[in-house]
Design a protein around this motif. Structure first.
Motif, PDB file in Angstrom:
ATOM      1  N   THR A   4     -43.912  14.999   3.151  1.00 48.47           N
ATOM      2  CA  THR A   4     -44.803  13.845   3.255  1.00 48.47           C
ATOM      3  C   THR A   4     -44.805  12.980   1.998  1.00 48.47           C
ATOM      4  O   THR A   4     -45.624  12.086   1.879  1.00 48.47           O
ATOM      5  CB  THR A   4     -46.241  14.315   3.549  1.00 48.47           C
ATOM      6  N   ILE A   5     -43.923  13.272   1.067  1.00 46.21           N
ATOM      7  CA  ILE A   5     -43.890  12.488  -0.165  1.00 46.21           C
ATOM      8  C   ILE A   5     -43.575  11.035   0.142  1.00 46.21           C
ATOM      9  O   ILE A   5     -42.675  10.724   0.914  1.00 46.21           O
ATOM     10  CB  ILE A   5     -42.844  13.055  -1.140  1.00 46.21           C
ATOM     11  N   TRP A   6     -44.355  10.141  -0.448  1.00 45.22           N
ATOM     12  CA  TRP A   6     -44.046   8.707  -0.391  1.00 45.22           C
ATOM     13  C   TRP A   6     -44.134   8.135  -1.796  1.00 45.22           C
ATOM     14  O   TRP A   6     -45.116   8.359  -2.482  1.00 45.22           O
ATOM     15  CB  TRP A   6     -45.029   7.968   0.531  1.00 45.22           C
ATOM     16  N   PRO A   7     -43.118   7.434  -2.257  1.00 50.60           N
ATOM     17  CA  PRO A   7     -41.843   7.162  -1.595  1.00 50.60           C
ATOM     18  C   PRO A   7     -40.998   8.430  -1.421  1.00 50.60           C
ATOM     19  O   PRO A   7     -41.234   9.431  -2.096  1.00 50.60           O
ATOM     20  CB  PRO A   7     -41.155   6.174  -2.547  1.00 50.60           C
ATOM     21  N   PRO A   8     -40.011   8.366  -0.549  1.00 56.23           N
ATOM     22  CA  PRO A   8     -39.220   9.562  -0.234  1.00 56.23           C
ATOM     23  C   PRO A   8     -38.325   9.994  -1.381  1.00 56.23           C
ATOM     24  O   PRO A   8     -37.965   9.202  -2.249  1.00 56.23           O
ATOM     25  CB  PRO A   8     -38.381   9.120   0.969  1.00 56.23           C
TER      26      PRO A   8
END
Length: 463
Positions: A4-8
């Motif tokens: 779920t990391i943003w940005p990827p």
């Protein structure tokens, strides 16, 4: 793929970067890391920040918009959509309702040549035969209808086929969906088709979450150079095409062009879905199913030749894939209702369907002659066996403006815009159906009004 990391994070990623990006967008939006109304970076800014190409970001943003995750506004930017949980639907209906008082030249309808009587007689005959209607249809109870389809298609049109090669469907749109469901795979499948095409293609691709790429046309149909360019840029699993009689342009693709397209399909390992619904007259040009029997899904129906009410279609998958397609069809609707199978088989096997088709072709030819006599001085494309006219508008008219001008006269037609793909190019043209329900005199008067409007373009008159 990614968490779920943003940005990827693209470290140690084996999937295409746009897939990683779209998955990260999904997780971040649904997980609240990107709240409703949040403005996202521009394509170029995000590409720079992530160290990827702008095209990769643009592709992911486009998918996110189609899924309802994001929304874009020209001049403002890209934002997390308020209705992100609402499915994206196509606002254009496939079935056009007539409006009282209008002369409707939008929808293509089958001429009335006595179908009602023939269908009722077929119904009566099936009752006399003592058919039982209790259980779901299966490969035993639908075999007579599948054999009838082989007879209907004719010798060598789809190759040397037998009843075992035929899958029965609820009309041609159903056949298209089954073919696509049998072919498409992966998170972001790609379908290629004519840059202007029947809206059912757009609907099917949207329902199946497939990206649809339009291919440029010339007078012979899909341009091989544009197709190869699209395959190199976007990839692609399926090419959907109507080579025999294309709607809305009435283009017929000749053998040499089909051979070029078939060669590209082999080179890039693409499946071909060939919609032959409007091809109701005999032809000596082989279908893609003949040219590429290992990768072509040939489909048709009785809709344009006999009756739209029957909703009886068929699919001839590539060699060895009929059972797979049959399983997909069963997952969708178990099977075509047995009474409909019996009625349609009776119509085909007793020769009534073929007689209706001949009378339908004669009725179409009569109306095409009327249309060509009136509109022949304009830039039109037509065929004696296709029930519509493709009209490229003269200088001074735009499609939407001309549609409104006709509407003001009580005449309904369709602009090329209605056949364009999302973000695709639409020529300055309209399609005019030839309304078999109208008396010929009323059709003639309507077309004369259309011709009169064409001769008075507002953009030129203003000068």
């Amino acid at each position: 793929m990614t968490d779920t990391i943003w940005p990827p994070n693209f470290d140690n990623c084996t999937d295409p970067k746009y897939l990683v990006l779209i998955q990260s967008l999904r997780c971040a939006v649904h997980g609240g890391q990107l709240p409703v109304g949040e403005r996202l970076p521009t394509v170029r800014d995000l590409a720079w920040d992530l160290g990827i190409t702008p095209g990769t970001v643009a592709r992911a943003y486009k998918l996110a918009v189609e899924e309802g995750l994001l929304e874009t506004t020209v001049g403002r930017g890209t934002f997390v959509a308020e209705g992100r949980n609402v499915p994206v639907t196509d606002p254009d209906p496939l079935v056009t309702d007539s409006q009282s008082g209008d002369i409707d030249l939008r929808a293509v309808r089958v001429p009335d040549v006595g179908q009602d009587g023939a269908i009722r007689a077929a119904m009566a005959q099936t009752l006399k035969d003592g058919s039982r209607y209790l259980l779901c249809p299966d490969s035993t109870t639908d075999k007579v209808a599948r054999a009838a389809v082989v007879q209907w298609i004719g010798q060598d049109i789809a190759g040397r086929i037998s009843a075992d090669d035929v899958v029965l469907t609820l009309g041609a749109q159903s056949a298209s969906m089954i073919a696509l469901q049998s072919c498409l795979h992966g998170a972001s499948p790609v379908v290629l088709t004519e840059e202007i095409t029947f809206p059912g293609v757009r609907h099917a691709c949207r329902l199946l979450r497939a990206e649809v790429i339009g291919i440029g046309l010339d007078q012979h149909g899909i341009r091989p150079d544009r197709l190869e360019e699209a395959l190199r840029r976007h990839g692609g699993q399926v090419l959907m095409t109507s080579a025999q009689a294309h709607s809305p342009t009435a283009i017929h693709t000749p053998l040499e062009r089909r051979q070029e397209i078939a060669a590209l399909a082999r080179r890039y390992n693409v499946q071909i879905v060939e919609d032959d619904c409007y091809a109701i007259s005999p032809t000596d040009v082989p279908s893609y199913r003949v040219l590429c029997p290992d990768r072509t899904w040939y489909l048709g129906s009785l809709t344009k030749a006999v009756s739209s009410a029957l909703r009886f279609g068929f699919l001839v998958p590539p060699e060895g894939r009929a059972q797979q397609a049959r399983h997909v069809a069963q997952s969708n609707f178990y099977g075509v209702p047995q009474p409909m199978l019996d009625i349609c088989a009776e119509l085909i096997l007793n020769g009534q369907a073929d007689g209706i088709k001949r009378r339908v072709l004669a009725a179409i030819d009569e109306r095409v002659r009327v249309a060509v006599n009136i509109l022949g001085s304009w830039n039109i494309r037509w065929r004696p066996d296709v029930p519509f006219i493709w009209l490229r508008l003269p200088q001074g008219w735009r499609g939407s403006t001309f549609v409104r001008a006709c509407d003001a006269e009580g005449i309904r037609i369709k602009s090329a815009d209605e056949y364009a793909l999302p973000d695709g190019h639409a020529p300055n043209a309209v399609r005019i159906a030839l309304a078999p329900e109208l008396p010929v005199s009323e059709l003639q008067a309507a077309l004369e009004t259309v011709s009169r409007l064409l001769s008075k373009p507002p953009l030129l008159n203003e000068n």
